[in-house]
Every structure is written in structure tokens, then in C-alpha cells.
Design a protein around this motif. Sequence first.
Motif, PDB file in Angstrom:
ATOM      1  N   LYS A 268      -7.424   4.227  -4.536  1.00  0.00           N
ATOM      2  CA  LYS A 268      -8.354   5.304  -4.168  1.00  0.00           C
ATOM      3  C   LYS A 268      -8.609   6.248  -5.340  1.00  0.00           C
TER       4      LYS A 268
ATOM      5  N   MET B 232      -3.697  -4.179   6.938  1.00  0.00           N
ATOM      6  CA  MET B 232      -3.443  -2.855   6.369  1.00  0.00           C
ATOM      7  C   MET B 232      -4.600  -2.425   5.476  1.00  0.00           C
ATOM      8  N   SER B 233      -5.086  -3.321   4.660  1.00  0.00           N
ATOM      9  CA  SER B 233      -6.193  -3.020   3.764  1.00  0.00           C
ATOM     10  C   SER B 233      -7.409  -2.527   4.542  1.00  0.00           C
TER      11      SER B 233
ATOM     12  N   GLU C 282      -2.068   2.153  -2.494  1.00  0.00           N
ATOM     13  CA  GLU C 282      -3.183   2.820  -1.810  1.00  0.00           C
ATOM     14  C   GLU C 282      -3.691   4.002  -2.634  1.00  0.00           C
ATOM     15  N   ASN C 283      -2.782   4.857  -3.070  1.00  0.00           N
ATOM     16  CA  ASN C 283      -3.185   6.019  -3.880  1.00  0.00           C
ATOM     17  C   ASN C 283      -3.814   5.595  -5.195  1.00  0.00           C
TER      18      ASN C 283
ATOM     19  N   PHE D  29       0.804  -1.214   0.000  1.00  0.00           N
ATOM     20  CA  PHE D  29       0.000   0.000   0.000  1.00  0.00           C
ATOM     21  C   PHE D  29       0.838   1.266   0.000  1.00  0.00           C
ATOM     22  N   ARG D  30       1.843   1.328   0.800  1.00  0.00           N
ATOM     23  CA  ARG D  30       2.627   2.559   0.912  1.00  0.00           C
ATOM     24  C   ARG D  30       3.868   2.549   0.018  1.00  0.00           C
TER      25      ARG D  30
ATOM     26  N   ASN E 198      -7.449  -1.361   7.657  1.00  0.00           N
ATOM     27  CA  ASN E 198      -7.116  -0.113   8.350  1.00  0.00           C
ATOM     28  C   ASN E 198      -7.165   1.099   7.431  1.00  0.00           C
ATOM     29  N   LEU E 199      -6.921   0.878   6.146  1.00  0.00           N
ATOM     30  CA  LEU E 199      -6.970   1.978   5.171  1.00  0.00           C
ATOM     31  C   LEU E 199      -8.379   2.206   4.629  1.00  0.00           C
TER      32      LEU E 199
END
Length: 113
Positions: A23, A47-48, A19-20, A13-14, A50-51
Motif C-alpha cells: 500500500k 486475504m489479498s 500489506e503495508n 500480509f500481516r 479482503n484487503l
Amino acid sequence: MLKTYIYKNVKIFRKNGVENHLKKNKIDKVVTVGLTTPHCVSTVTRMSDNLGFETYLVSDATAAFAIKGADNAYYPAKQIHTVSLTTLDNEFAKVLTTEELIKKLNLTEAIQS
């Protein structure tokens, strides 16, 4: 439309900007598969969630290895896998089999095409 993204890094994700990307493209569902359930799969699933993504973990598309615990006891792979899934189900993801996921997300047509 079904879109598939494959990443081979626990920090997807990061580190990779996933993630970006998700989204920005209004993708709100993440399906987690891979190895090993108590390590990478668990981390990515947590993580998924939590995001803020609607997260699914496919129980028959993940696996674990047997491990020797700090107590020197041997824990078989099936037990590790089952306990790992249990700690994630309905807390960080919905744990489903492949067949259940296909039905839940109405993927039959997408897979056939």
C-alpha cells in the motif's frame, strides 16, 4: 514497471508487513502462485482480496495433492485443484493461466527485459 516479491508464508500480509509495503508503494495488484491450491494459495488469495488488492491466481502455477476426505473417499489432485480454483474465481480473484495473465497485464515487454 514489473516488481516481483516472493514470500513463503501464508500469513504474508500481516506477519511480514507486506500489506503495508504494498500500500505504501501504491502496488494494487497481487498475483498468487504456489502450493497447495486449497491451502496456502487459497488463504493468501482470499486475504489479498479482503484487503482490497486486485488479485489474480495463476491456475497453471498452482497445484494440489490428492486427499482422503472425512467421508473416507479419495479425491484426486486434479479434482481438488479444479474445485479450489472454482471457489476462488470471480469471488476472490480472477483465475487465469500464465499466458492469459501475461496478456491481461501487458507483461510481455517486462518479462523479456
